[in-house]
Design a protein around this motif. Sequence first.
Motif, PDB file in Angstrom:
ATOM      1  N   PRO A 281       0.827  -1.217   0.000  1.00 38.01           N
ATOM      2  CA  PRO A 281       0.000   0.000   0.000  1.00 38.01           C
ATOM      3  C   PRO A 281       0.860   1.266   0.000  1.00 38.01           C
ATOM      4  CG  PRO A 281       0.040  -0.968   2.200  1.00 38.01           C
ATOM      5  CD  PRO A 281       0.751  -1.937   1.301  1.00 38.01           C
TER       6      PRO A 281
ATOM      7  N   LYS B 100       1.926   5.143  -0.570  1.00 42.83           N
ATOM      8  CA  LYS B 100       1.321   6.463  -0.479  1.00 42.83           C
ATOM      9  C   LYS B 100       2.015   7.388  -1.478  1.00 42.83           C
ATOM     10  CE  LYS B 100       0.562  10.329   2.697  1.00 42.83           C
ATOM     11  NZ  LYS B 100       0.813  10.846   4.073  1.00 42.83           N
ATOM     12  N   GLU B 101       1.210   8.015  -2.342  1.00 43.25           N
ATOM     13  CA  GLU B 101       1.782   8.894  -3.359  1.00 43.25           C
ATOM     14  C   GLU B 101       2.236  10.213  -2.725  1.00 43.25           C
ATOM     15  OE1 GLU B 101       0.105  11.267  -7.188  1.00 43.25           O
ATOM     16  OE2 GLU B 101      -0.193   9.080  -7.232  1.00 43.25           O
ATOM     17  N   LEU B 102       3.505  10.555  -2.978  1.00 40.53           N
ATOM     18  CA  LEU B 102       4.088  11.779  -2.437  1.00 40.53           C
ATOM     19  C   LEU B 102       4.232  12.872  -3.478  1.00 40.53           C
ATOM     20  CD1 LEU B 102       6.946  10.287  -0.226  1.00 40.53           C
ATOM     21  CD2 LEU B 102       4.619  10.879   0.473  1.00 40.53           C
TER      22      LEU B 102
ATOM     23  N   PHE C 221       6.660   7.615  -4.236  1.00 35.77           N
ATOM     24  CA  PHE C 221       5.789   6.908  -3.305  1.00 35.77           C
ATOM     25  C   PHE C 221       6.586   6.538  -2.054  1.00 35.77           C
ATOM     26  CE2 PHE C 221       4.385   5.959  -7.598  1.00 35.77           C
ATOM     27  CZ  PHE C 221       3.015   6.174  -7.544  1.00 35.77           C
ATOM     28  N   SER C 222       5.864   6.226  -0.990  1.00 35.72           N
ATOM     29  CA  SER C 222       6.510   5.722   0.221  1.00 35.72           C
ATOM     30  C   SER C 222       5.576   4.747   0.920  1.00 35.72           C
ATOM     31  CB  SER C 222       6.888   6.869   1.169  1.00 35.72           C
ATOM     32  OG  SER C 222       5.727   7.438   1.747  1.00 35.72           O
ATOM     33  N   TYR C 223       6.188   3.884   1.710  1.00 35.21           N
ATOM     34  CA  TYR C 223       5.432   2.911   2.518  1.00 35.21           C
ATOM     35  C   TYR C 223       6.222   2.685   3.794  1.00 35.21           C
ATOM     36  CZ  TYR C 223       4.392  -1.783   4.288  1.00 35.21           C
ATOM     37  OH  TYR C 223       4.119  -2.849   5.092  1.00 35.21           O
TER      38      TYR C 223
ATOM     39  N   SER D  60       5.773   0.821   7.879  1.00 31.61           N
ATOM     40  CA  SER D  60       4.890   0.067   8.755  1.00 31.61           C
ATOM     41  C   SER D  60       5.704  -0.600   9.862  1.00 31.61           C
ATOM     42  CB  SER D  60       4.130  -0.993   7.952  1.00 31.61           C
ATOM     43  OG  SER D  60       3.318  -1.779   8.788  1.00 31.61           O
TER      44      SER D  60
END
Length: 590
Positions: A90, A92-94, A103-105, A107
């Motif tokens: 999943p 995340k568009e930066l 993008f980055s992820y 967790s």
Amino acid sequence: MANIEDGGFLKPHIFTLTIPQVDGGTNLSVQFSWSQKLLYSNGQLTLKIPFNFPKYVTPAGKKISKREKIQLNVNAAPGTEVLSKTCSHPLKELQRQAGKLAFSYESEVLTWSSSDFFFTYKIFSSYTVGSVLLNSPSLLDVDQRDMFCCYLFPGDQLNGKIFRKELVFVVDISGSMRGKPIDDTKNALVAALSKLDPEDLFGVIAFNDETYLFSSSLTPATVEAIENVTQWINLNFIAGGGTNILLPLNQAIGMLSNSSNSIPIIFLITDGSVEDERHICDSMKSRLTNQSKVYPRIYTLGIGSFCNHYFLRMLAIIGRGYHDVAIDADSIEAQIGRLFATATSIFLANITFEGLDNLDDFEVFPSRIPDLSFESPLIISGRYRGSFPETLKVKGILGDISNFSLDLRVQVAKDIPIDKILAKQQIELLTAQAWYSENKELEEKIAKMSVRNSVVSEYAHMILLETERVRKGSESTSAQQFSGKADSHRTEDSKPQKIIRVYKLGIGFGNLNATVENSRPGYEEKGPPDAGEIFVKAASNCCGKLFGRCCCMCCIQCCSRMNDQCSIALTQLCGALACLGCAACCDGRD
């Protein structure tokens, strides 16, 4: 000398590196850098990175929360529109700009990832697009000429016409192909033939010491003909005998000599080396230059590590085709299918550049420009001196035999490391040229390029260099590339302690003895230990004597379910036994 236990490729997709012994409680920080080619299929580019950690690499005992972080930057060069399609995580568009995505992820996880990371995206265009990127060399660059990179994407041309196909499959059926290699090659060949259109023409030549032709002339790919050739392949593809490559290649060129309004293609599949490889290249170069306007293309697939992949790459360069590798038998069908898809979807041929006459010096890789296919973008790179034009005109012939012309915008690549991106491609192409010409100066240049860019080559070696930091009093180990003639770098605060050469990173120049003996294709003449075996051996080194025949994995799983007090007691017991073992070893040496 290099030992496989110290590190290297156990298998084509498994690289190991043994960390020298360290004291308990030491923190290890490992950083890997590598480059890889993106997969291209059906107009989509796919990045796939191994991110699957087996359960036994997670330390036994109480589960500790760990941070998992991925940062992804996509730079498809200015003037293009990038559409993200699918992703395994999943993200995340930066950032989103023309030709750029970020993008980055991040967790918190209790166990390491159990699935690989993949990201698929598409360069959106309804027609052929491209650009030219320029960059200046760094002060430490081996070649001080300026760099350029030209790329062409086929685009979504739904009505684009591909060339009519005339193919001759030249397939090695020598004794070394017995078993899975010959079976998978037959399956892939039959599958490829079934995809031809009735107006296409084909031929099949099987060879060992002799040649076996399905037909002396090209055959229309009708349903009946495909059924007949399938039966012929099943009857005649019986592994046995030696390897003679020149004769079937000459026969294939003869069959394609009268081609017109089509792209004639020779599809060579082999797993062996032969003594007259340079003579074969000379012969193919001579025969192809005497052919018609669109001379036969040569696509080559090398199976295993016993064939000379640089000879096969040189053949592909001469024939304006492509070379691919199937190191292990499990990848034969997929590689043949991918190479066949590229060869049979050509829509732009005889590509040339105009407007470069005023340059003082110009070198292009590869030296003969391949065709543009719907299943493969075209990337051309090179070096030059002089003033590069503001636009570069590309010309060629389309599948409907009409002329093609496209003006490419030339721009300076500010944030794209062209030298790093192109290093692997240029080293592989130059290595094929160095092998063919037996040019020692070119070999030395390749070695320097390899060291400079940290890219594997046949003329440089990766080593582990252990150094003791005098100022900090701690030890560190670094992996570096050195050419055969390079010296270890020393600094005032580092003292070389130990040098370990990493085992077998290059693919080599073939093995004539293995070919003569009809050894089955493989990555090693003597099979390396299984990857899992190495992990289990390492994990069981200290506790094997204690538990005897007890399975190491069972032990690890058992330990992971213990409470803290039991884990501490067991750790103390194992530590005491380890000390006794060390004392016994010392007594034995004394």
